[in-house]
Design an enzyme around this catalytic site. Structure first.
Site, PDB file in Angstrom:
ATOM      1  N   HIS A 379       0.701  -1.240  -0.108  1.00 44.31           N
ATOM      2  CA  HIS A 379      -0.203  -0.786   0.564  1.00 44.31           C
ATOM      3  C   HIS A 379       0.518   1.590  -0.229  1.00 44.31           C
ATOM      4  CE1 HIS A 379      -3.339   1.697   0.278  1.00 44.31           C
ATOM      5  NE2 HIS A 379      -4.895   1.505   0.475  1.00 44.31           N
ATOM      6  N   ASP A 383      -1.875   1.852  -4.756  1.00 46.31           N
ATOM      7  CA  ASP A 383      -2.896   2.606  -3.757  1.00 46.31           C
ATOM      8  C   ASP A 383      -4.314   1.562  -4.011  1.00 46.31           C
ATOM      9  OD1 ASP A 383      -1.774   4.715  -2.593  1.00 46.31           O
ATOM     10  OD2 ASP A 383      -2.773   5.541  -4.472  1.00 46.31           O
TER      11      ASP A 383
END
Length: 406
Positions: A379, A383
């Site tokens: 992450h 995204d």
């Protein structure tokens, strides 16, 4: 003049190596390029080639010993040259031998009469062979009795004639019931490093997972048509890697790596394919997949996988993948999640393709070969929307291969 042969780093991450086998013996003439020994690194068992020429005057480190990088392992020089001073100096730097498991070590130190033999635990020789008299071994072979199912009553738990006679009299039920045995397995250098790296990746990189199913009907049909005319059959993995490479070319944010203060988007697509070995996984890397056809990718994969299964991969052949694919479909696994393989920021887990009822846009139920995939993302780099778009485009291309041409 005598040359000191030291342990060198045979892989980028190697800090120490285990001497598996010496290929030369003291007194042998050595030429540059000759293989001196085989060394187990953190990734594979590799050949140590000599850069010097002369006579092998001394082997400092025995087989099975672990040696830090930079420590002396042998001496090469002129025949009959005196190297006693170098050997004496080497003795001051003790070699770290492979440690035995605590439980096993305590058993070896205990007196023989204090070791109680239980069903499933058999005394073995240093070579790992179960201790049994020649007569008992022959009787067991003729009667089809597994030695690891027999409790020995001879000296130090040795299996003797009366033990085989009892096993035969007891019948198959007893033999089957006691066929398992407890083992303590020494962790290899490779598995230690795998454990360390995967733990760092799992708990250092914030993983999230995206899952969907892909209709493999058109890919299966295309592969069948191509293979009908091809001299060498192309693997399904080659097709998957090619479509993944095309999706990565279109979504460079996924073909990237977290570097602390920066994020690197790689200029080429190097895809690692997870391959199982007896002591752990290794990921041979197919380079420049974005510019190769399916046949070229398949050929590269065959060469690399063969090397991986025989512990002959070179460091440049298994490091620095920009993305990784792990396919457990051949094992019958329907779906799973995978841990990201650094330095990449994502890994794609592939399940098996199986016939599945699905509902069409016209509310009709049809049977299609569906394959479940799961994309693990870092992450910090990728995204959610970016990962989702990448996976959706991959699905669309695999379900309608003509899209690759657009």
């Amino acid at each position: 003049m005598a040359e000191k042969i030291e342990m060198v780093a045979l892989s980028p991450t190697m800090e120490a190596g285990v001497i598996v086998k010496w290929s030369k013996k003291v007194g042998d003439e050595i030429k540059s390029g000759d293989v001196l020994c085989e060394v187990e690194t953190d990734k594979a068992t590799m050949e140590y080639e000599s850069m010097d020429e002369g006579t092998l005057l001394s082997i400092i480190v025995d087989e099975g010993a672990e040696v830090p990088v930079g420590q002396l392992i042998a001496i090469i020089g002129e025949k009959d040259e005196d190297v006693s001073a170098i050997i004496e100096e080497a003795k001051k730097a003790p070699v770290k031998a492979e440690e035995k498991p605590a439980a096993k070590a305590s058993e070896e130190k205990a007196p023989a009469k204090a070791v109680k033999q239980t069903s499933g635990s058999r005394p073995t020789s240093r070579s790992g062979k179960i201790k049994a008299s020649p007569l008992a071994r022959k009787m067991a072979e003729e009667a089809g009795v597994p030695l690891n199912s027999v409790d020995g009553t001879g000296p130090n738990g040795r299996i003797i004639k009366r033990d085989i006679e009892k096993a035969i009299a007891d019948g198959p039920a007893t033999q089957v019931a006691s066929s398992m045995r407890e083992q303590v397995i020494q962790v290899s250098k490779k598995r230690k490093i795998i454990a360390q790296r995967l733990a760092e990746s799992k708990y250092g990189a914030p993983h999230y997972y995206l899952k969907l199913s892909i209709n493999m009907e058109n890919i299966i049909a295309a592969r069948k048509q191509i293979n009908a005319k091809a001299k060498e059959k192309l693997s399904m993995n080659a097709f998957i890697v090619k479509f993944v490479a095309e999706a990565l070319r279109r979504h460079p944010q996924v073909n990237a790596s977290w570097q602390g203060d920066t994020i690197v988007q790689f200029g080429q697509v190097d895809i690692g394919l997870a391959v199982a070995q007896p002591d752990g996984l290794i990921t041979p890397v197919v380079r420049n997949c974005e510019s190769k056809g399916i046949a070229a990718i398949d050929q590269d994969m065959k060469v690399l996988i063969d090397k991986a299964l025989n512990n002959r991969l070179q460091p440049q052949e298994y490091t620095n993948a920009t993305f990784t694919v792990s396919n457990l479909g051949s094992f019958g696994i329907e779906e799973f999640t995978a841990i990201i393989n650094p330095p990449g920021a994502a890994i794609l887990a592939i399940g098996k393709s199986e016939k599945t009822p699905i509902v069409t846009a016209n509310d009709q139920i049809v049977i299609k070969p569906m394959m479940k995939v799961c994309l693990s993302c870092d992450h910090r780099v990728i995204d959610g929307a970016v990962g989702a778009t990448f996976l959706k485009d991959l699905k669309d291309m695999m379900e309608d291969p003509i899209r690759v041409l657009l």
